[in-house]
Design a protein around this motif. Structure first.
Motif, mmCIF file in Angstrom:
data_model
loop_
_atom_site.group_PDB
_atom_site.id
_atom_site.type_symbol
_atom_site.label_atom_id
_atom_site.label_comp_id
_atom_site.label_asym_id
_atom_site.label_seq_id
_atom_site.Cartn_x
_atom_site.Cartn_y
_atom_site.Cartn_z
ATOM 1 N N LYS A 1 -31.234 12.109 5.059
ATOM 2 C CA LYS A 1 -31.923 12.290 6.338
ATOM 3 C C LYS A 1 -31.736 13.725 6.855
ATOM 4 O O LYS A 1 -32.683 14.342 7.336
ATOM 5 N N SER A 2 -30.535 14.243 6.723
ATOM 6 C CA SER A 2 -30.268 15.623 7.145
ATOM 7 C C SER A 2 -31.040 16.623 6.299
ATOM 8 O O SER A 2 -31.507 17.645 6.800
ATOM 9 N N LEU A 3 -31.174 16.333 5.007
ATOM 10 C CA LEU A 3 -31.926 17.220 4.126
ATOM 11 C C LEU A 3 -33.402 17.252 4.533
ATOM 12 O O LEU A 3 -34.007 18.326 4.605
ATOM 13 N N VAL A 4 -33.975 16.098 4.807
ATOM 14 C CA VAL A 4 -35.377 16.045 5.248
ATOM 15 C C VAL A 4 -35.542 16.875 6.521
ATOM 16 O O VAL A 4 -36.458 17.703 6.624
ATOM 17 N N TYR A 5 -34.652 16.680 7.471
ATOM 18 C CA TYR A 5 -34.707 17.416 8.732
ATOM 19 C C TYR A 5 -34.583 18.927 8.497
ATOM 20 O O TYR A 5 -35.351 19.722 9.050
ATOM 21 N N ALA A 6 -33.624 19.325 7.671
ATOM 22 C CA ALA A 6 -33.409 20.744 7.393
ATOM 23 C C ALA A 6 -34.631 21.357 6.706
ATOM 24 O O ALA A 6 -35.031 22.481 7.022
ATOM 25 N N LEU A 7 -35.237 20.619 5.790
ATOM 26 C CA LEU A 7 -36.427 21.137 5.104
ATOM 27 C C LEU A 7 -37.622 21.219 6.043
ATOM 28 O O LEU A 7 -38.409 22.171 5.966
#
Length: 148
Positions: free
Chosen positions: A120-126
């Motif tokens: 979820k954090s990766l999606v947000y960061a991307l």
């Protein structure tokens, strides 16, 4: 790539870890559906592609620790050729060493994205990274993006 519409961005990921490649690919698809992702396992293959004469990518994510040619070596080589000056380079790594990150900015990195601990954090960061790159291109100050 010839059939890709003009509003689609070409993104390169250079990372030798298959699991990280899959997570990144899935997260990027959720974060931004207007992206054509090409994955490289090492810097040598990336450099061959950049010098191939094909259209340049809109954005490159570089892992630091890879075999054959690491991310820092790629960064140096890319920034030594003015042909690649307008290609944003984002270091994408687990490393959290402020001095090293500052050094990477000093040799040409545009942004630094710490590999997040959750999908979820990766999606947000991307999402944030892609939106920022579209809005700002290479302008402004260097950006470090660290999410949990």
């Amino acid at each position: 790539m010839d059939s890709i519409s003009p509003n689609v961005q070409t993104v390169y990921l250079v990372d030798d870890d298959r699991e990280d490649q899959e997570l990144f690919s899935e997260a990027l698809e959720l974060a931004d559906s207007h992206v054509d992702l090409k994955i490289f396992d090492n810097g040598v293959d990336l450099m061959a592609d950049l010098y191939s004469g094909r259209p340049l990518p809109d954005l490159v994510f570089l892992d630091l620790y890879m075999p054959l040619m690491n991310g820092e070596e790629c960064l140096r080589d890319i920034r030594e050729n003015e042909k690649f000056d307008k290609v944003p380079l984002i270091i994408y790594s687990t490393l959290l060493d402020r001095a090293k990150i500052e050094h990477l900015f000093s040799i040409g990195a545009n942004r630094y994205l710490h590999k997040p601990s959750s999908f979820k954090s990766l999606v947000y960061a991307l999402e944030r990274t892609m939106n920022s790159v579209r809005r700002n291109k290479l302008g402004g100050t260097a950006i470090i993006n660290i999410v949990g």
